[in-house]
Scaffold this motif. Sequence first.
Motif, PDB file in Angstrom:
ATOM      1  N   LYS A  75     -64.762  11.378 -10.596  1.00 29.05           N
ATOM      2  CA  LYS A  75     -64.255   9.892 -10.772  1.00 29.05           C
ATOM      3  C   LYS A  75     -64.159   9.377 -12.032  1.00 29.05           C
ATOM      4  CE  LYS A  75     -66.192   8.531  -6.304  1.00 29.05           C
ATOM      5  NZ  LYS A  75     -67.777   9.159  -6.354  1.00 29.05           N
ATOM      6  N   ALA A  76     -63.055   8.691 -12.304  1.00 34.81           N
ATOM      7  CA  ALA A  76     -63.130   8.153 -13.621  1.00 34.81           C
ATOM      8  C   ALA A  76     -64.460   7.159 -13.951  1.00 34.81           C
ATOM      9  CB  ALA A  76     -61.839   7.037 -13.856  1.00 34.81           C
ATOM     10  N   GLY A  77     -64.953   7.217 -15.036  1.00 33.22           N
ATOM     11  CA  GLY A  77     -66.184   6.563 -15.464  1.00 33.22           C
ATOM     12  C   GLY A  77     -67.416   7.241 -15.252  1.00 33.22           C
ATOM     13  N   GLU A  78     -67.126   8.291 -14.513  1.00 39.92           N
ATOM     14  CA  GLU A  78     -68.504   9.296 -14.130  1.00 39.92           C
ATOM     15  C   GLU A  78     -69.147   9.981 -15.293  1.00 39.92           C
ATOM     16  OE1 GLU A  78     -69.518  11.310  -9.799  1.00 39.92           O
ATOM     17  OE2 GLU A  78     -67.638  12.025 -10.757  1.00 39.92           O
ATOM     18  N   THR A  79     -70.330  10.112 -15.475  1.00 38.02           N
ATOM     19  CA  THR A  79     -70.735  10.948 -16.429  1.00 38.02           C
ATOM     20  C   THR A  79     -71.433  12.225 -15.660  1.00 38.02           C
ATOM     21  OG1 THR A  79     -71.460   9.128 -17.810  1.00 38.02           O
ATOM     22  CG2 THR A  79     -72.771  10.992 -18.223  1.00 38.02           C
ATOM     23  N   VAL A  80     -70.800  13.396 -16.373  1.00 46.56           N
ATOM     24  CA  VAL A  80     -71.126  14.752 -15.659  1.00 46.56           C
ATOM     25  C   VAL A  80     -71.846  15.530 -16.655  1.00 46.56           C
ATOM     26  CG1 VAL A  80     -69.888  16.671 -14.705  1.00 46.56           C
ATOM     27  CG2 VAL A  80     -69.217  14.538 -14.392  1.00 46.56           C
TER      28      VAL A  80
END
Length: 166
Positions: A75-80
């Motif tokens: 998802k956009a905004g997600e830190t992976v």
Amino acid sequence: MNKPLLLAACITTVVAAAPAWSHSDSHNKKSAKAAATSNEEKAFGKAGDPKKVARTIHVDMSDRMRFTPAALTVKAGETVKFVVKNPGKVMHEFVLGTLPELKEHAELMKKFPNMEHDKPYMAHVPPGKTETIVWQFTKDGEFHFGCLLPGHFEAGMVGKINVTAR
Ligand SMILES: [Cu+2]
């Protein structure tokens, strides 16, 4: 004009041309990584804050020139946090980017196979090792990851990341 001066001029030209490809502007791995971590935002996101990791994704690389999995959705905004494992016998790397960028880098790597490059969206993984990178996907879109070692990308060592709008 004496010869050493001429040679120095040639080297300067080559070095100066490299940053346009955003690949080899690092003489020193540590300082390059620290500088890049501080700001540089790309179309596919920016260096993530390890404290804000929302998800850990394990990616395996193989000497058959494949990533597993080869398709991801975030998802956009997600830190992976990517945990990239190389169980093979040769070096591989995991480089995030847009498809045109990765293709350009792969071409450049063919011309300069020993070029130094280190960015927060790259993991260079020696045989038998595991490396991690933390990346935040800021915008939705279709992005990719690839191994840019000469011949690997062309052999199919590429994967797709679909970033969905939040
Ligand atoms: Cu590879």
